[in-house]
Design an enzyme around this catalytic site. Structure first.
Site, short mmCIF file in Angstrom:
data_model
loop_
_atom_site.label_atom_id
_atom_site.label_comp_id
_atom_site.label_asym_id
_atom_site.label_seq_id
_atom_site.Cartn_x
_atom_site.Cartn_y
_atom_site.Cartn_z
CG HIS A 179 -2.03 0.94 1.18
ND1 HIS A 179 -3.33 0.53 1.00
CD2 HIS A 179 -2.08 2.28 1.28
CE1 HIS A 179 -4.13 1.59 0.99
NE2 HIS A 179 -3.38 2.67 1.15
CG HIS A 181 3.45 2.77 3.64
ND1 HIS A 181 3.56 1.72 2.74
CD2 HIS A 181 4.34 2.49 4.62
CE1 HIS A 181 4.48 0.86 3.16
NE2 HIS A 181 4.97 1.31 4.30
#
Length: 361
Positions: A179, A181
């Site tokens: 993801h 980040h």
């Protein structure tokens, strides 16, 4: 959060902020891990943090189990909201912290102390398969504000000496979550690379009476071959002695100590230039390029803090479409780097990639 960690939301637009109601974290979570231990390496003169609890952290989960995706009826994640723009929260598996205290343990053979400090996660958006580049300039601008806010806040915590904002992207780099980040580390000491840079800057000042980064900028601009982009407030260039096949430094044109000192105009241009840089890196090859992008900020109380100059270093070990540079032998053992790609070639490749990325936009 349910275990007492702090979580903050940042928004692209003020109207979204005014309409947002932060939901509660309804999970049942175990107690936070104990503070890690710092040990002093007398041979190198460096501190090393031992965080054994990180062995149990989440590792490349399926999208349906991603802790950075918004909470849904099927899964309660680290982020209780059903959607978000940018979220910052304390890392559940910190390398430093979760406590912050000053320590006066003398550096010497056998010295150790609690690894105080703080580690935070910065989730760039709810889309599991997005990247910071794909999220656009407006989102990058929001992320910059989040970085600046957290850098200032963490730097004011007791015992924190330096705040490091960074992003690791790609499995080849060693990420444990796909993801999009980044992370923020608040160290209880000045990091070795920063201390070395400050020592070089002091030596340069003593010889020339000038700031080292100012002279580096002047040197790169005069030569021109390694400049990737020159803006009103920022300059992106491949350094003269780049260690990695892809290495770009993004430097403000005036001396700034930390992200929180940037003006609105500087943040606006940074968002645009950093977005273009990320798009250029991704346009180099047919598949996304792994990278590490880290911000060098001034330590809080270091005696040579005035010589520090905020800058980003983006590096990647990718040296060809199907080849990676591995640190072995000379690099890993001795720290003596041998370049696979000349900086001038790398800079030209990035400029060409930027042209292709802009043509596709």
């Amino acid at each position: 959060m349910a275990d007492g960690r702090e979580l903050l939301y940042f928004f692209d637009t003020p109207d979204r902020s005014s309409d947002f109601v932060a939901p509660a974290d309804a999970r049942e979570l175990p107690s936070r891990p104990p503070v890690s231990e710092l040990r002093y390496d007398a041979l190198s003169g460096e501190w090393v943090s031992f965080a054994a609890h990180r062995q149990t952290r989440t590792h490349l989960p399926a999208a349906s189990e991603c802790p950075l995706c918004p909470t849904s009826s099927e899964m309660a994640s680290e982020i209780p909201a059903t959607s978000y723009d940018v979220v910052v929260f304390e890392n559940r598996f910190p390398s430093f912290g979760p406590e912050q205290h000053s320590s006066d343990v003398a550096a010497g053979l056998g010295a150790f102390t609690p690894s105080h400090g703080r580690c935070e996660v910065v989730a760039f958006g709810p889309g599991h398969t997005d990247s910071l580049a794909s999220l656009g300039v407006e989102r990058v601008r929001t992320v910059i504000d989040a970085w600046a806010h957290r850098g200032t806040e963490l730097g004011n915590l007791e015992g924190v000496e330096q705040v490091f904002v960074f992003e690791n992207r790609g499995a080849e780099i060693g990420v444990t979550l796909h993801h999009p980040h980044g992370q923020i580390y608040a160290y209880p000491y000045t990091t070795p690379r920063t201390a070395n840079q400050l020592a070089r800057a002091v030596s340069h000042r003593e010889r020339t009476g000038r700031n080292l980064m100012a002279d580096i900028l002047e040197f790169e601009l005069a030569d021109g071959k390694r400049i990737v982009e020159r803006g009103t407030h920022w300059t992106a260039f491949v350094p003269y002695a780049a260690r990695m096949p892809i290495e770009v430094h993004l430097v403000p044109n005036r001396q700034v100590a930390e992200l929180g000192e940037l003006t609105a105009e500087e943040r606006d241009e940074l968002a645009e230039m950093y977005h273009r840089l990320l798009c250029s890196v991704d346009a180099l090859y047919s598949t996304p390029t792994p990278y590490i992008a880290g911000w060098f900020q001034a330590p809080r109380t270091h005696p040579n803090r005035d010589e520090a100059w905020l800058h980003l270093q983006l590096t990647s070990p990718r040296r060809a479409e199907d080849k990676m540079k591995y640190l072995a032998g000379s690099e890993a053992a001795m720290g003596a780097f041998i370049g696979d790609v000349t900086p001038e070639t790398s800079a030209k490749s990035l400029r060409d990639a930027a042209s292709r990325a802009n043509g596709d936009a």
